[in-house]
Design a protein around this motif. Structure first.
Motif, PDB file in Angstrom:
ATOM      1  N   PRO A 190       0.839  -1.201   0.000  1.00 28.26           N
ATOM      2  CA  PRO A 190       0.000   0.000   0.000  1.00 28.26           C
ATOM      3  C   PRO A 190       0.874   1.251   0.000  1.00 28.26           C
ATOM      4  O   PRO A 190       1.892   1.296   0.696  1.00 28.26           O
ATOM      5  CB  PRO A 190      -0.791  -0.111   1.299  1.00 28.26           C
ATOM      6  CG  PRO A 190       0.025  -0.994   2.181  1.00 28.26           C
ATOM      7  CD  PRO A 190       0.744  -1.948   1.266  1.00 28.26           C
ATOM      8  N   TRP A 191       0.458   2.232  -0.781  1.00 26.61           N
ATOM      9  CA  TRP A 191       1.268   3.457  -0.812  1.00 26.61           C
ATOM     10  C   TRP A 191       0.379   4.685  -0.746  1.00 26.61           C
ATOM     11  O   TRP A 191      -0.799   4.658  -1.113  1.00 26.61           O
ATOM     12  CB  TRP A 191       2.199   3.461  -2.022  1.00 26.61           C
ATOM     13  CG  TRP A 191       1.582   3.766  -3.345  1.00 26.61           C
ATOM     14  CD1 TRP A 191       0.940   2.901  -4.169  1.00 26.61           C
ATOM     15  CD2 TRP A 191       1.571   5.043  -3.998  1.00 26.61           C
ATOM     16  NE1 TRP A 191       0.520   3.554  -5.301  1.00 26.61           N
ATOM     17  CE2 TRP A 191       0.896   4.864  -5.233  1.00 26.61           C
ATOM     18  CE3 TRP A 191       2.067   6.304  -3.672  1.00 26.61           C
ATOM     19  CZ2 TRP A 191       0.693   5.920  -6.122  1.00 26.61           C
ATOM     20  CZ3 TRP A 191       1.867   7.350  -4.552  1.00 26.61           C
ATOM     21  CH2 TRP A 191       1.195   7.144  -5.771  1.00 26.61           C
ATOM     22  N   VAL A 192       0.958   5.747  -0.233  1.00 27.50           N
ATOM     23  CA  VAL A 192       0.234   6.987   0.058  1.00 27.50           C
ATOM     24  C   VAL A 192       0.884   8.133  -0.716  1.00 27.50           C
ATOM     25  O   VAL A 192       2.105   8.258  -0.732  1.00 27.50           O
ATOM     26  CB  VAL A 192       0.260   7.284   1.572  1.00 27.50           C
ATOM     27  CG1 VAL A 192      -0.331   8.662   1.872  1.00 27.50           C
ATOM     28  CG2 VAL A 192      -0.482   6.194   2.328  1.00 27.50           C
ATOM     29  N   LEU A 193       0.048   8.955  -1.324  1.00 27.48           N
ATOM     30  CA  LEU A 193       0.532  10.146  -2.038  1.00 27.48           C
ATOM     31  C   LEU A 193       0.203  11.389  -1.221  1.00 27.48           C
ATOM     32  O   LEU A 193      -0.951  11.617  -0.859  1.00 27.48           O
ATOM     33  CB  LEU A 193      -0.147  10.234  -3.412  1.00 27.48           C
ATOM     34  CG  LEU A 193       0.191  11.475  -4.251  1.00 27.48           C
ATOM     35  CD1 LEU A 193       1.665  11.522  -4.623  1.00 27.48           C
ATOM     36  CD2 LEU A 193      -0.671  11.507  -5.521  1.00 27.48           C
ATOM     37  N   ASP A 194       1.231  12.184  -0.941  1.00 32.19           N
ATOM     38  CA  ASP A 194       1.039  13.469  -0.264  1.00 32.19           C
ATOM     39  C   ASP A 194       1.522  14.556  -1.239  1.00 32.19           C
ATOM     40  O   ASP A 194       2.710  14.847  -1.328  1.00 32.19           O
ATOM     41  CB  ASP A 194       1.841  13.509   1.039  1.00 32.19           C
ATOM     42  CG  ASP A 194       1.448  14.682   1.933  1.00 32.19           C
ATOM     43  OD1 ASP A 194       0.883  15.671   1.403  1.00 32.19           O
ATOM     44  OD2 ASP A 194       1.714  14.625   3.142  1.00 32.19           O
ATOM     45  N   PRO A 195       0.593  15.152  -1.985  1.00 35.64           N
ATOM     46  CA  PRO A 195       0.965  16.059  -3.089  1.00 35.64           C
ATOM     47  C   PRO A 195       1.263  17.475  -2.598  1.00 35.64           C
ATOM     48  O   PRO A 195       0.575  18.433  -2.963  1.00 35.64           O
ATOM     49  CB  PRO A 195      -0.276  16.009  -3.978  1.00 35.64           C
ATOM     50  CG  PRO A 195      -1.414  15.828  -3.016  1.00 35.64           C
ATOM     51  CD  PRO A 195      -0.871  14.970  -1.883  1.00 35.64           C
ATOM     52  N   VAL A 196       2.352  17.599  -1.845  1.00 28.90           N
ATOM     53  CA  VAL A 196       2.667  18.866  -1.167  1.00 28.90           C
ATOM     54  C   VAL A 196       2.860  20.011  -2.162  1.00 28.90           C
ATOM     55  O   VAL A 196       3.650  19.909  -3.092  1.00 28.90           O
ATOM     56  CB  VAL A 196       3.940  18.717  -0.313  1.00 28.90           C
ATOM     57  CG1 VAL A 196       4.376  20.064   0.266  1.00 28.90           C
ATOM     58  CG2 VAL A 196       3.696  17.724   0.807  1.00 28.90           C
ATOM     59  N   ALA A 197       2.113  21.071  -1.934  1.00 32.48           N
ATOM     60  CA  ALA A 197       2.297  22.341  -2.652  1.00 32.48           C
ATOM     61  C   ALA A 197       2.079  22.232  -4.154  1.00 32.48           C
ATOM     62  O   ALA A 197       2.622  23.022  -4.922  1.00 32.48           O
ATOM     63  CB  ALA A 197       3.676  22.937  -2.349  1.00 32.48           C
ATOM     64  N   ILE A 198       1.269  21.246  -4.590  1.00 29.52           N
ATOM     65  CA  ILE A 198       0.974  21.198  -6.025  1.00 29.52           C
ATOM     66  C   ILE A 198      -0.025  22.291  -6.377  1.00 29.52           C
ATOM     67  O   ILE A 198      -0.680  22.872  -5.516  1.00 29.52           O
ATOM     68  CB  ILE A 198       0.452  19.826  -6.493  1.00 29.52           C
ATOM     69  CG1 ILE A 198      -0.937  19.519  -5.915  1.00 29.52           C
ATOM     70  CG2 ILE A 198       1.446  18.733  -6.177  1.00 29.52           C
ATOM     71  CD1 ILE A 198      -1.639  18.389  -6.638  1.00 29.52           C
ATOM     72  N   GLY A 199      -0.125  22.549  -7.656  1.00 28.27           N
ATOM     73  CA  GLY A 199      -1.014  23.599  -8.144  1.00 28.27           C
ATOM     74  C   GLY A 199      -0.245  24.463  -9.116  1.00 28.27           C
ATOM     75  O   GLY A 199      -0.182  24.174 -10.308  1.00 28.27           O
ATOM     76  N   ALA A 200       0.405  25.484  -8.592  1.00 31.83           N
ATOM     77  CA  ALA A 200       1.149  26.396  -9.455  1.00 31.83           C
ATOM     78  C   ALA A 200       2.517  25.846  -9.856  1.00 31.83           C
ATOM     79  O   ALA A 200       3.042  26.198 -10.908  1.00 31.83           O
ATOM     80  CB  ALA A 200       1.329  27.737  -8.746  1.00 31.83           C
ATOM     81  N   LEU A 201       3.094  24.992  -9.038  1.00 30.49           N
ATOM     82  CA  LEU A 201       4.477  24.560  -9.281  1.00 30.49           C
ATOM     83  C   LEU A 201       4.474  23.373 -10.246  1.00 30.49           C
ATOM     84  O   LEU A 201       3.943  22.313  -9.931  1.00 30.49           O
ATOM     85  CB  LEU A 201       5.145  24.200  -7.957  1.00 30.49           C
ATOM     86  CG  LEU A 201       5.311  25.404  -7.012  1.00 30.49           C
ATOM     87  CD1 LEU A 201       5.681  24.956  -5.610  1.00 30.49           C
ATOM     88  CD2 LEU A 201       6.363  26.362  -7.551  1.00 30.49           C
ATOM     89  N   PRO A 202       5.091  23.520 -11.436  1.00 28.26           N
ATOM     90  CA  PRO A 202       4.835  22.563 -12.516  1.00 28.26           C
ATOM     91  C   PRO A 202       5.452  21.183 -12.327  1.00 28.26           C
ATOM     92  O   PRO A 202       4.838  20.182 -12.718  1.00 28.26           O
ATOM     93  CB  PRO A 202       5.433  23.256 -13.748  1.00 28.26           C
ATOM     94  CG  PRO A 202       6.454  24.203 -13.213  1.00 28.26           C
ATOM     95  CD  PRO A 202       5.924  24.647 -11.877  1.00 28.26           C
ATOM     96  N   VAL A 203       6.642  21.090 -11.749  1.00 29.70           N
ATOM     97  CA  VAL A 203       7.323  19.794 -11.695  1.00 29.70           C
ATOM     98  C   VAL A 203       6.564  18.837 -10.788  1.00 29.70           C
ATOM     99  O   VAL A 203       6.243  17.700 -11.151  1.00 29.70           O
ATOM    100  CB  VAL A 203       8.788  19.970 -11.230  1.00 29.70           C
ATOM    101  CG1 VAL A 203       9.470  18.619 -11.084  1.00 29.70           C
ATOM    102  CG2 VAL A 203       9.550  20.862 -12.206  1.00 29.70           C
ATOM    103  N   ARG A 204       6.269  19.294  -9.589  1.00 27.74           N
ATOM    104  CA  ARG A 204       5.582  18.426  -8.626  1.00 27.74           C
ATOM    105  C   ARG A 204       4.130  18.175  -9.036  1.00 27.74           C
ATOM    106  O   ARG A 204       3.582  17.110  -8.753  1.00 27.74           O
ATOM    107  CB  ARG A 204       5.665  19.014  -7.233  1.00 27.74           C
ATOM    108  CG  ARG A 204       4.870  20.286  -7.012  1.00 27.74           C
ATOM    109  CD  ARG A 204       5.203  20.927  -5.692  1.00 27.74           C
ATOM    110  NE  ARG A 204       6.561  21.439  -5.702  1.00 27.74           N
ATOM    111  CZ  ARG A 204       7.263  21.724  -4.609  1.00 27.74           C
ATOM    112  NH1 ARG A 204       6.712  21.577  -3.423  1.00 27.74           N
ATOM    113  NH2 ARG A 204       8.502  22.167  -4.699  1.00 27.74           N
ATOM    114  N   THR A 205       3.523  19.165  -9.673  1.00 29.94           N
ATOM    115  CA  THR A 205       2.126  18.994 -10.077  1.00 29.94           C
ATOM    116  C   THR A 205       2.014  17.886 -11.123  1.00 29.94           C
ATOM    117  O   THR A 205       1.132  17.016 -11.039  1.00 29.94           O
ATOM    118  CB  THR A 205       1.576  20.324 -10.615  1.00 29.94           C
ATOM    119  OG1 THR A 205       1.747  21.325  -9.599  1.00 29.94           O
ATOM    120  CG2 THR A 205       0.096  20.210 -10.962  1.00 29.94           C
ATOM    121  N   ALA A 206       2.926  17.887 -12.098  1.00 31.50           N
ATOM    122  CA  ALA A 206       2.914  16.835 -13.119  1.00 31.50           C
ATOM    123  C   ALA A 206       3.222  15.476 -12.500  1.00 31.50           C
ATOM    124  O   ALA A 206       2.597  14.460 -12.836  1.00 31.50           O
ATOM    125  CB  ALA A 206       3.932  17.167 -14.208  1.00 31.50           C
TER     126      ALA A 206
END
Lengths: 273, 273, 273
Positions: free
Chosen positions: A91-107
């Protein structure tokens, strides 16, 4: 409906099984996250480089991917690890910290979200951004409220067949059908860096140790236990510095009886206990 | 001349405006730095990868570049972010950690220093090295005194049209013309890693929130508030471990009246208050 | 045989000479490690990038290489630094964190181990893996006991002409001929992340400051002092969070008399004191 007794049983299971929790997380919170996991009785392992992360994810009890400081090596490691987790059923968990405006992490978060996380955890702005319904918050802070994100959280959970948890003054946890609320927690968690990030790792430990319990119940239990520990830590502390220290102590000391007595969880359409 | 009342007003402004402070800083101090910013009422964001750092610097209230562990990605991110800050008018602070003998960070700091930082902060050896007047310290420690660096600090500030701050038993802050001294602080700050690095972030928060105040006043205010918080933290602590925790508590608890009463700032050619 | 008086003298020497300790270590423990070194009186410097690490190792008093989160840049930096240490005669310590199953770090540790470390420190599973006699532990945890690893530790020490230290409830330190045991320490060290990793840095400081003392004596002294500080920290603490803070305080406050009185060191074939 998740009861205090069930929640306490899941904490006991974490302590008894010492789940191995692989963390690919940001450089700001690695230390605090590892100490939260150790205090909970889990075994942290920050294996986050290519050529190691994938194979380790097949051996680990659970995997956390947090996008807080996603270097190129961490992005490659996250892709490897999520693939390894998929193969092995970890099982794995995604914590999408600060996504939205910032392109690398958002993608990156959008790509990984399609690969069957057992849970997704974030603040309201992050969940809205992942659902494609918001523009993201202000860096790591949420500029949206839980009620803004409730619909997006349910839709996202349904579409990805996962559990989505939104942190706020009252946390919302949903599998797309049921919506549970966790009233435990303390405002000081927002005054300490890693208060939310470490919760992502804590959730992973509960998912790893949950045995026959549903993922929804494990995610709710993690929020509840973490919140109760935060309440107890806040009671005696002099500010955010001593609160962070006390939270670790509190997580290690918390008894099943205290969890049963302190849990404040309810399902939407019910009254708050 | 910066008075206690003005200093307290700047702290209040930080708390009221919650400036978003982007930090590209070293791996040793990320956690402590973020907690110092949160305790001060600012919002930290460690956005330090290429393709994100530049755009974020246009949105942030302030930017810190610290050269403590400058990986290739951080160097690229720092260049992007400083360019973004320049475009958007975001004030940014350079903390040239351990420059002098070490070639990669020394070249980076020299390059970035030409790009209009609002302030440069370091110990005496680092300021001497950046001014081209010294050989650098022993790693992160200063082997020079404040008086050794006073002339270099003034010249550097004049040449770069910036504010230069030199940390020591009594801090020196200059815009090239005026030289101010801050007597607040405590020796325990040198016994905790990140004591100086977090001050760099703290200065950034004050520059971001300063409104009409001069950069010189904002940098002096940050040193003074940080130093008063350190004095209060040291008063009740049992050693460097509990001091670090107490410093976070103290920064969060400090009142305007305590700042006004505790400030020890004077200008050269004046008597110490 | 290392006596309490000799151990206390080595601690005093660390405090008087402030050895510069270069650390190439994992992202989870950098902060805690630096604070442990500062509390001991040493000067930490996390210089871990290529083109800087090698030259710094020629200037440093000692070098630690820890394989906990070995990014590509850290691996290159470690190779450079170990070469620089070799040229300059700088003592260096290898802490082969989590080697065994994980291929990148296992290969790196095997390669570096041949380059004359002054000491190798790890848990039983790591030492077995480095000796080629085990399959490694479960991530960062040891799944083997000290007695399982005693033979491998002696053989490894003889083959590499180094000192090998194995951490456990009673630590084992050997130069391949003599086997010493250190009974100091506390179980809470295993409940705090970096409890072992920071000890690696602490050992490096003692090797850097040891002057005429044998490496074996310096490694034993570091284990003993660290263990005594842990015992004192555990005495008054409320859990692992406050223990970590108290350990830093305790390291800074420890007196020579307390070390002399508290040391529990014996050589195999002797009775425990």
């Amino acid at each position: 409906m998740t009861t205090g007794v069930e929640i306490a049983e899941l904490l006991t299971r974490v302590r008894e099984t010492t789940p191995l929790v692989q963390c690919i997380t940001n450089s700001v919170v690695t230390n605090f996250t590892a100490n939260v996991l150790l205090a909970a009785g889990a075994a942290p392992a920050m294996v986050d480089i290519p050529q190691e992360a994938g194979m380790f994810a097949t051996m680990a009890g659970g995997l956390l991917v947090n996008t807080g400081t996603p270097t190129a090596e961490q992005r490659a490691a996250a892709r490897e690890a999520v693939a390894g987790a998929g193969e092995a059923g970890t099982p794995w968990v995604l914590d999408p910290v600060a996504i939205g405006a910032l392109p690398v992490r958002t993608a990156l978060a959008a790509e990984l979200a399609e690969q069957h996380p057992a849970a997704v955890r974030g603040n309201a702005s992050e969940i809205l951004a992942l659902a494609g319904a918001g523009s993201g918050g202000r860096g790591v802070e949420s500029s949206d409220s839980i009620s803004d994100a409730a619909g997006a959280a349910r839709e996202l959970a349904s579409r990805l067949s996962t559990v989505v948890a939104v942190s706020g003054p009252v946390d919302l946890v949903t599998d797309g059908t049921r919506v549970l609320r966790v009233g435990n927690g303390h405002e000081l968690l927002t005054r300490v860096t890693g208060g939310g990030c470490a919760l992502g790792a804590f959730i992973t430990a509960f998912l790893a140790a949950r045995a026959e319990a549903e993922p929804l119940a494990a995610v709710v239990a993690a929020h509840t236990v973490y919140g109760i520990a935060a309440e107890r830590a806040a009671a005696g502390c002099a500010g955010p510095g001593s609160f962070a220290t006390a939270l670790i102590d509190s997580l290690a000391a918390l008894t099943a009886a205290e969890v049963e007595a302190g849990a404040r969880v309810w399902q939407d359409s019910e009254e708050q206990k």
